[in-house]
Design an enzyme around this catalytic site. Structure first.
Site, short mmCIF file in Angstrom:
data_model
loop_
_atom_site.label_atom_id
_atom_site.label_comp_id
_atom_site.label_asym_id
_atom_site.label_seq_id
_atom_site.Cartn_x
_atom_site.Cartn_y
_atom_site.Cartn_z
N CYS A 24 7.43 -4.77 4.24
CA CYS A 24 7.44 -3.36 4.61
C CYS A 24 7.43 -3.21 6.13
CB CYS A 24 6.23 -2.68 3.99
SG CYS A 24 6.04 -0.98 4.53
N CYS A 63 5.14 -0.43 7.47
CA CYS A 63 3.70 -0.70 7.52
C CYS A 63 3.37 -1.65 8.66
CB CYS A 63 3.23 -1.37 6.23
SG CYS A 63 3.96 -0.71 4.75
N ASP A 64 4.17 -2.68 8.84
CA ASP A 64 3.76 -3.79 9.70
C ASP A 64 4.56 -3.92 11.00
OD1 ASP A 64 1.97 -4.40 7.68
OD2 ASP A 64 3.43 -5.65 6.63
#
Ligand code: NAP
Length: 320
Positions: free
Chosen positions: A147, A150-151
């Site tokens: 993701c 997200c990261d």
């Protein structure tokens, strides 16, 4: 195990029997609930461990109609959830561990309760596929990510790898150029599967370098990823890339394990629909990425949710 939540009054849910239980809380599940609740069918969503589904892991959604300036994925899902609750849907953030579709009413078992339903809509979506390289599991969440949204911010000013050649891989690679110095796109073929517009955007981006006919052999590191070994399958040449992480974007697996042996699945594990949104079990319907491997968009998942809800309403009218 998750706590039960009813955001309208915060009281635990005591009702155990519903007209319709929706398993999954992505665009398909929430849309189905908005429609069934509005049609005055007692509706329960069992949301699973990631309420909101894949859109909770997305940044801006530009192509969901109604938002002229775009909307963030998590905000879109929170709004859908609130809309379902306003229509009267009960939502429980718990995970389904077993189902029994052999007898009516259908039985659905979560970690904490057993529920009954006259009809069911399966909207459990799909999960990112793993690449299967050595070190992938070991370094998961320590440089291996599924993701970018997200990261991505953890990889500021680093070199990183994106694996895959589809729209997701191009989208992630382009997004990651906001943070990383350089992106290596590793693709096993000599041409991309991605749509022309996404290909053009990726090719134009100076921070993205493509490695064709290349596979990932090993992901290495200490505390976190610092090297990835790749092999060109045409020349057999092995290279080591000094990178801080890898984003795997190679497609998805349908979340249907729970239903194996209970309803018909196709050869790839997606739910096989029999009649519109109905499965081979009368009264059990499916909506979204769990059966749709062709379109896989938030808007199409929502549309399938709407269709399943209308089919459920008709089914309940005819059978109750
Ligand atoms: P996808 O279209 O199925 O592409 C998966 C890619 O990963 C392919 O290039 C495939 O290679 C590669 N791959 C699969 N398994 C692999 C493995 N074990 N090792 C190495 N490579 C592997 O999946 P997606 O990109 O997630 O897209 C899914 C759907 O969502 C598509 O319909 C897409 O158009 C849509 N989507 C659209 C957008 C957008 O329009 N903005 C964004 C994201 C997704 P091969 O090419 O060799 O098969």
């Amino acid at each position: 195990m998750q706590a039960e939540i009813r955001s309208d009054d915060k009281k635990p849910e005591t009702r155990k029997k519903f007209d319709v239980i929706i398993i999954g809380a992505g665009p398909a599940g929430y849309t189905a609930a908005i429609y069934t609740s509005r049609a005055k069918r007692e509706t329960l969503i069992i949301s699973g461990i990631l309420p909101g589904g894949q859109l909770m892991l997305t940044t801006e959604v530009e192509n969901f109609p109604g938002f002229a300036s775009g909307i963030m994925g998590p905000e879109l899902m929170t709004t859908m959830r609130q809309q379902a609750e306003r229509m009267g849907t009960t939502i429980i953030d718990d995970e389904v561990v077993n189902v029994d579709f052999r007898h009516k009413p259908f039985k659905i078992l979560t970690y904490s309760e057993e529920y009954e339903a006259d009809s069911v809509i399966i909207a459990t979506g799909a999960t990112p596929r793993k690449i299967g390289a050595k070190g992938e599991q070991e370094f998961s969440a320590r440089g291996v990510s599924y993701c970018a949204t997200c990261d991505g911010p953890f990889f500021k000013n680093q070199e990183i790898v994106v694996a895959g050649g589809g729209d997701s891989a191009m989208e992630e690679a382009i997004f990651l150029t906001k943070f990383a110095n350089k992106i290596h796109v590793i693709h096993r073929k000599d041409k991309l599967r991605a749509s022309k517009i996404m290909q053009d955007r990726a090719f134009e981006n100076q921070k993205i370098q493509f490695h064709w006919n290349t596979i990932i052999e090993e992901i290495k590191g200490n505390q976190k990823v610092n090297q990835i070994t790749v092999k060109n399958t045409t020349t057999n040449k092995v290279d080591t890339l000094e990178v801080g992480g890898i984003f795997v974007a190679i497609g998805h697996e349908p979340n249907t394990k729970l239903f194996q042996g209970q309803i018909d699945l196709d050869t790839n594990g997606y739910i096989a629909l029999k009649n519109h949104t109905q499965t081979n079990v009368e009264g059990v319907f499916a909506a979204g990425d769990v059966h749709d491997h062709r379109y896989r968009q938030a808007i199409t998942a929502a549309a399938f949710g709407c269709m399943a809800a209308i089919d459920v309403d008709k089914y309940l009218s005819e059978h109750k």
